[in-house]
Design an enzyme around this catalytic site. Structure first.
Site, PDB file in Angstrom:
ATOM      1  N   PHE A 149      42.109   8.875  -6.774  1.00  0.00           N
ATOM      2  CA  PHE A 149      41.269   9.929  -7.337  1.00  0.00           C
ATOM      3  C   PHE A 149      40.471  10.536  -6.193  1.00  0.00           C
ATOM      4  O   PHE A 149      39.610   9.880  -5.601  1.00  0.00           O
ATOM      5  CB  PHE A 149      40.311   9.406  -8.410  1.00  0.00           C
ATOM      6  CG  PHE A 149      39.488  10.516  -9.010  1.00  0.00           C
ATOM      7  CD1 PHE A 149      40.004  11.315 -10.021  1.00  0.00           C
ATOM      8  CD2 PHE A 149      38.218  10.796  -8.534  1.00  0.00           C
ATOM      9  CE1 PHE A 149      39.266  12.366 -10.546  1.00  0.00           C
ATOM     10  CE2 PHE A 149      37.469  11.838  -9.060  1.00  0.00           C
ATOM     11  CZ  PHE A 149      37.992  12.622 -10.068  1.00  0.00           C
ATOM     12  N   ASP A 234      38.711   8.454   2.480  1.00  0.00           N
ATOM     13  CA  ASP A 234      37.880   9.106   1.473  1.00  0.00           C
ATOM     14  C   ASP A 234      36.831   8.089   1.006  1.00  0.00           C
ATOM     15  O   ASP A 234      37.116   7.224   0.169  1.00  0.00           O
ATOM     16  CB  ASP A 234      38.737   9.580   0.303  1.00  0.00           C
ATOM     17  CG  ASP A 234      37.912  10.233  -0.805  1.00  0.00           C
ATOM     18  OD1 ASP A 234      36.673  10.134  -0.773  1.00  0.00           O
ATOM     19  OD2 ASP A 234      38.518  10.833  -1.724  1.00  0.00           O
ATOM     20  N   LYS A 263      28.721  12.606  -2.686  1.00  0.00           N
ATOM     21  CA  LYS A 263      27.953  11.917  -3.717  1.00  0.00           C
ATOM     22  C   LYS A 263      26.599  11.420  -3.202  1.00  0.00           C
ATOM     23  O   LYS A 263      25.626  12.142  -3.249  1.00  0.00           O
ATOM     24  CB  LYS A 263      28.782  10.805  -4.340  1.00  0.00           C
ATOM     25  CG  LYS A 263      29.966  11.358  -5.157  1.00  0.00           C
ATOM     26  CD  LYS A 263      30.527  10.345  -6.103  1.00  0.00           C
ATOM     27  CE  LYS A 263      31.759  10.883  -6.826  1.00  0.00           C
ATOM     28  NZ  LYS A 263      31.461  11.974  -7.762  1.00  0.00           N
TER      29      LYS A 263
END
Length: 407
Positions: A149, A234, A263
């Site tokens: 994801f 990532d 984030k």
């Protein structure tokens, strides 16, 4: 109801109805309407408090309204919030310098969201592949992991293996090869003369906090070095203290060629993401080849810089590592009955449930009734990731509520 729709505050049910009437239905939230928050706790419109054990999918790693981050934002709000990259600002340089140092890198390309960081990483890998490695124009490929994801843009969902993210959104961008996560032999076999990069999450978050086998990341690093391929990590979710280390790659003493961050970098205040690398890689970008109106804006840089300063001491990483070890023992004690498996690193855990006993959604609803907020993923896995500021007592209390729900 007419007065509510005109803008007056209402009860939980009123607010849910209002949102449902005017907001697109691309989420299915739990029936909790949050109106205020502080630290690890949030309060709903009816005055009930909840312990936030999701932390905005790691975007709130330092809790809600952390004093140092709020202070940095307020100070910058009184100065300048946006210039665009048509001009310099006095915040971008210090932020980039200190983030690069934190990552053991040399240069930062700031963006806004995690998906933008991933898209930027894809462009970086392809251009590096053509200009530096010498891949035939238009032929560059990137190896990714199954069950990944990386975001929701059309390019990114095109190399997802989750059909729910792709349904009705094709055609997709070519040039990606998916191999099983954790399978080093499959990854190595997929590398050929067209391969520009390997793009993986060191720990797969959306998949259910899936931790790869020991030695996998080191093997990826060795394969990329041997084959002259970029290793792009990532760490949008796993990075910045979540796993008990600044970066999850550090858990195996691995240093990628490129970090993708987001984030937590925005402190739960503004969206901030970044691609962090070395000059020999990043210099393939030149003026006009990539950009963002809001990327690297002064407000974002001020908040992001404050986040970096919090991490420089190592306090949050040590806290997550210490609590995480105790927490993993507590969670493993839940295995049996409804719980079929547990995985955790630092303050990040995935708990697999037997769907014939209880669904992930039902478990989250029952947790909310007991004052704990969490969210399921893939229907039968609970994903927990409380703020790094949580105390041992708060974490134990949350685990007790989880035990009560699952027993």
């Amino acid at each position: 109801m007419n007065s509510l729709f005109a803008g007056q505050a209402g009860t939980t049910q009123d607010e849910i109805l209002l949102e449902s009437h005017y907001s697109a239905h691309n989420y299915a939230p739990l029936p909790v309407v949050i109106s205020s928050a502080e630290g690890c706790w949030v309060t709903d419109v009816d005055g009930r408090r909840y312990l936030d054990c999701l932390a905005g999918y790691s975007a709130l790693s330092f809790g809600h309204r952390h004093p140092a981050l709020i202070a940095a934002a307020r100070e910058q709000l009184d100065k300048v919030t946006l210039t665009s990259r048509a001009f310099h600002s006095d915040q971008l340089g210090p932020f980039s310098r200190d983030l690069a140092a934190l990552a053991g890198m040399e240069v930062v390309l700031p963006m806004n969201t995690g998906a933008e960081a991933v898209e930027t990483g894809v462009k970086l890998a392809r251009r590096w592949g053509y200009r530096v490695k010498g891949i035939e124009p238009g032929k560059a490929t990137i190896i990714v992991a199954a069950n990944n994801f990386h975001g929701r843009t059309t390019t990114i969902i095109g190399f997802s293996t989750d059909p729910t993210t792709q349904d009705g959104f094709g055609p997709f961008t070519p040039g990606f090869r998916a191999v099983p996560f954790g399978d080093l032999d499959a990854l190595t076999a997929a590398i050929d003369e067209t391969t520009a990069a390997v793009l993986i999450e060191p720990i797969q978050g959306e998949a259910g906090v899936v931790v790869p086998p020991s030695g996998y990341l080191a093997g990826v690093r060795a394969a990329c070095t041997r084959e002259n391929v970029l290793f792009i990590a990532d760490e949008v979710q796993s990075g910045l203290g979540r796993t008990g280390a600044t970066f999850a790659c550090e858990l195996e003493d691995v240093h990628p060629d490129v970090y993708l961050l987001g984030k937590a970098l925005g402190g739960g205040i503004v969206p901030v993401s970044a691609v962090v690398s070395t000059w020999p890689i990043m210099e393939v970008f030149d003026p006009g080849s990539h950009g963002s109106t809001f990327g690297g804006n002064p407000l974002a840089c001020a908040v992001g810089h404050a986040v970096v300063k919090l991490l420089e001491t190592g306090e949050y990483q040590r806290h997550a590592a210490t609590l995480g070890r105790t927490w993993l023992d507590q969670l493993q004690g839940l295995i049996g009955g409804a719980v079929t498996g547990v995985r955790a690193r630092g303050l990040w855990a995935g708990i697999d449930l037997d769907p014939t006993i209880i669904s992930g959604r039902a478990a989250c609803e029952r947790l909310a009734e007991r004052g704990v907020l969490a969210k399921e993923t893939h229907e039968s896995t609970l994903r927990l990731g409380p703020p790094l500021t949580i105390t041992a007592d708060e974490l134990t209390w949350a685990t007790d509520q989880l035990r009560a729900v699952l027993s």
